[in-house]
Design a protein around this motif. Sequence first.
Motif, PDB file in Angstrom:
ATOM      1  N   GLU A 153       0.954  -1.469   0.030  1.00  0.00           N
ATOM      2  CA  GLU A 153      -0.052   0.076   0.038  1.00  0.00           C
ATOM      3  C   GLU A 153       0.870   1.222   0.020  1.00  0.00           C
ATOM      4  OE1 GLU A 153      -3.291   2.585  -0.011  1.00  0.00           O
ATOM      5  OE2 GLU A 153      -3.072   0.429  -0.646  1.00  0.00           O
ATOM      6  N   ARG A 154       1.885   1.242   0.879  1.00  0.00           N
ATOM      7  CA  ARG A 154       2.668   2.528   1.001  1.00  0.00           C
ATOM      8  C   ARG A 154       3.403   2.800  -0.597  1.00  0.00           C
ATOM      9  NH1 ARG A 154       4.485   0.950   5.934  1.00  0.00           N
ATOM     10  NH2 ARG A 154       6.339   0.495   5.024  1.00  0.00           N
ATOM     11  N   TRP A 155       4.036   1.610  -0.756  1.00  0.00           N
ATOM     12  CA  TRP A 155       4.968   1.628  -2.095  1.00  0.00           C
ATOM     13  C   TRP A 155       4.012   2.025  -3.301  1.00  0.00           C
ATOM     14  CZ3 TRP A 155       8.190  -3.518  -1.320  1.00  0.00           C
ATOM     15  CH2 TRP A 155       9.164  -3.102  -0.195  1.00  0.00           C
ATOM     16  N   ARG A 156       2.724   1.640  -3.276  1.00  0.00           N
ATOM     17  CA  ARG A 156       1.758   1.982  -4.371  1.00  0.00           C
ATOM     18  C   ARG A 156       1.492   3.443  -4.346  1.00  0.00           C
ATOM     19  NH1 ARG A 156      -3.520   3.284  -4.930  1.00  0.00           N
ATOM     20  NH2 ARG A 156      -3.783   2.840  -2.757  1.00  0.00           N
ATOM     21  N   LYS A 157       1.509   4.042  -3.358  1.00  0.00           N
ATOM     22  CA  LYS A 157       1.189   5.634  -3.143  1.00  0.00           C
ATOM     23  C   LYS A 157       2.646   6.146  -3.262  1.00  0.00           C
ATOM     24  CE  LYS A 157      -1.851   5.543   0.597  1.00  0.00           C
ATOM     25  NZ  LYS A 157      -2.294   5.707   2.100  1.00  0.00           N
ATOM     26  N   PHE A 158       3.862   5.733  -3.308  1.00  0.00           N
ATOM     27  CA  PHE A 158       5.056   6.041  -3.686  1.00  0.00           C
ATOM     28  C   PHE A 158       5.109   6.414  -5.121  1.00  0.00           C
ATOM     29  CE2 PHE A 158       9.451   6.229  -4.590  1.00  0.00           C
ATOM     30  CZ  PHE A 158      10.175   7.308  -3.773  1.00  0.00           C
ATOM     31  N   ILE A 159       4.763   5.174  -5.868  1.00  0.00           N
ATOM     32  CA  ILE A 159       4.697   5.239  -7.437  1.00  0.00           C
ATOM     33  C   ILE A 159       3.842   6.346  -7.844  1.00  0.00           C
ATOM     34  CG2 ILE A 159       3.994   3.754  -9.346  1.00  0.00           C
ATOM     35  CD1 ILE A 159       4.811   1.282  -7.681  1.00  0.00           C
ATOM     36  N   TYR A 160       2.621   6.693  -7.110  1.00  0.00           N
ATOM     37  CA  TYR A 160       1.727   7.473  -7.695  1.00  0.00           C
ATOM     38  C   TYR A 160       2.576   9.005  -7.611  1.00  0.00           C
ATOM     39  CZ  TYR A 160      -1.972   4.776  -8.923  1.00  0.00           C
ATOM     40  OH  TYR A 160      -2.982   3.761  -9.520  1.00  0.00           O
ATOM     41  N   SER A 161       3.483   9.153  -6.632  1.00  0.00           N
ATOM     42  CA  SER A 161       4.317  10.426  -6.529  1.00  0.00           C
ATOM     43  C   SER A 161       4.838  10.941  -7.690  1.00  0.00           C
ATOM     44  CB  SER A 161       5.326  10.672  -5.395  1.00  0.00           C
ATOM     45  OG  SER A 161       6.376   9.730  -5.826  1.00  0.00           O
ATOM     46  N   SER A 162       4.906  10.088  -8.740  1.00  0.00           N
ATOM     47  CA  SER A 162       5.267  10.489 -10.074  1.00  0.00           C
ATOM     48  C   SER A 162       4.274  10.403 -11.079  1.00  0.00           C
ATOM     49  CB  SER A 162       6.644   9.499 -10.531  1.00  0.00           C
ATOM     50  OG  SER A 162       6.743   9.522 -11.829  1.00  0.00           O
ATOM     51  N   SER A 163       4.311  11.238 -12.077  1.00  0.00           N
ATOM     52  CA  SER A 163       3.372  11.185 -12.944  1.00  0.00           C
ATOM     53  C   SER A 163       3.567  10.267 -14.145  1.00  0.00           C
ATOM     54  CB  SER A 163       2.829  12.757 -13.579  1.00  0.00           C
ATOM     55  OG  SER A 163       4.145  13.069 -14.351  1.00  0.00           O
ATOM     56  N   LYS A 164       4.791   9.637 -14.038  1.00  0.00           N
ATOM     57  CA  LYS A 164       5.096   8.997 -15.170  1.00  0.00           C
ATOM     58  C   LYS A 164       4.850   7.549 -15.114  1.00  0.00           C
ATOM     59  CE  LYS A 164       7.704  12.234 -17.381  1.00  0.00           C
ATOM     60  NZ  LYS A 164       7.014  12.933 -18.406  1.00  0.00           N
ATOM     61  N   GLY A 165       4.141   7.025 -14.146  1.00  0.00           N
ATOM     62  CA  GLY A 165       3.590   5.675 -13.860  1.00  0.00           C
ATOM     63  C   GLY A 165       4.717   4.737 -13.429  1.00  0.00           C
ATOM     64  N   GLY A 166       4.402   3.425 -13.566  1.00  0.00           N
ATOM     65  CA  GLY A 166       5.282   2.395 -12.923  1.00  0.00           C
ATOM     66  C   GLY A 166       4.366   1.183 -12.819  1.00  0.00           C
ATOM     67  N   ALA A 167       5.016   0.450 -11.785  1.00  0.00           N
ATOM     68  CA  ALA A 167       4.417  -0.723 -11.590  1.00  0.00           C
ATOM     69  C   ALA A 167       4.851  -1.365 -10.047  1.00  0.00           C
ATOM     70  CB  ALA A 167       4.771  -2.046 -12.645  1.00  0.00           C
ATOM     71  N   LEU A 168       4.255  -2.243  -9.740  1.00  0.00           N
ATOM     72  CA  LEU A 168       4.241  -2.915  -8.230  1.00  0.00           C
ATOM     73  C   LEU A 168       4.303  -4.295  -8.692  1.00  0.00           C
ATOM     74  CD1 LEU A 168       3.273  -1.725  -5.033  1.00  0.00           C
ATOM     75  CD2 LEU A 168       3.523  -4.047  -5.471  1.00  0.00           C
ATOM     76  N   ILE A 169       5.268  -5.068  -8.753  1.00  0.00           N
ATOM     77  CA  ILE A 169       5.316  -6.654  -9.087  1.00  0.00           C
ATOM     78  C   ILE A 169       5.484  -7.376  -7.990  1.00  0.00           C
ATOM     79  CG2 ILE A 169       6.494  -7.935 -10.653  1.00  0.00           C
ATOM     80  CD1 ILE A 169       7.175  -5.351 -12.037  1.00  0.00           C
ATOM     81  N   TYR A 170       4.477  -8.265  -7.662  1.00  0.00           N
ATOM     82  CA  TYR A 170       4.567  -9.206  -6.666  1.00  0.00           C
ATOM     83  C   TYR A 170       5.071 -10.364  -7.041  1.00  0.00           C
ATOM     84  CZ  TYR A 170       2.955 -12.049  -2.652  1.00  0.00           C
ATOM     85  OH  TYR A 170       2.893 -12.928  -1.595  1.00  0.00           O
TER      86      TYR A 170
END
Length: 199
Positions: A153-170
């Motif tokens: 949950e916290r890392w998902r929010k960190f990804i959203y701190s950028s407008s360039k997108g990204g991914a959280l891979i489990y």
Amino acid sequence: MHRRTRPSIIGIVTYVLVGHSMGGLYARAFAGFNPNDIAGLVFIDPADFTETKEDWNTIFRRIGVPEKRIDEMLYARLYQPAKVDSVRFGPWSEGQVLAALRRTDFAEVTRLPVPNVPIYFFIGGRFEVAPERRSTDYDHTKFFEVRTNVNIERWRKFIYSSSKGGALIYLSNSGHYLHRDDARAVIGTLKMLLENLGG
């Protein structure tokens, strides 16, 4: 770390930083000090620079650890002097740096800007603590499960701190060393990131 030259600006070099464990913390700090030199960030099960002492305590509350014991464990983790491990001095000294940053809730790092670049997190889902090293104060398996969900949950929010997108891979079958346990998934994602950057 991958180095690439921006095709539109001759002589300007940018970096895709890839950090595992403590290296993730170093990558976050480097990116914060040099945000204009970063093209992408990849964190592989990093030392959690987004975590606070209250986050840590909340996990123990969720799994039923008494408040008094939570305070005792926090003191032992962050404030009790540690005997120097001369045999494993490198990992020991890094642990001391990490504890010092945790005492301030990573204030030195969190005050730094986050580059507006693609951000990727890899998370391992395999519990790897050997039976003889598991805590007798709480259910260590349950702690791992709850902490993983909180980190996501916290890392998902960190990804959203950028407008360039990204991914959280489990990666459910990987442990802390995801790049060894599932190298194809990690390398494949890195290649995709570089292709999207035009590298």
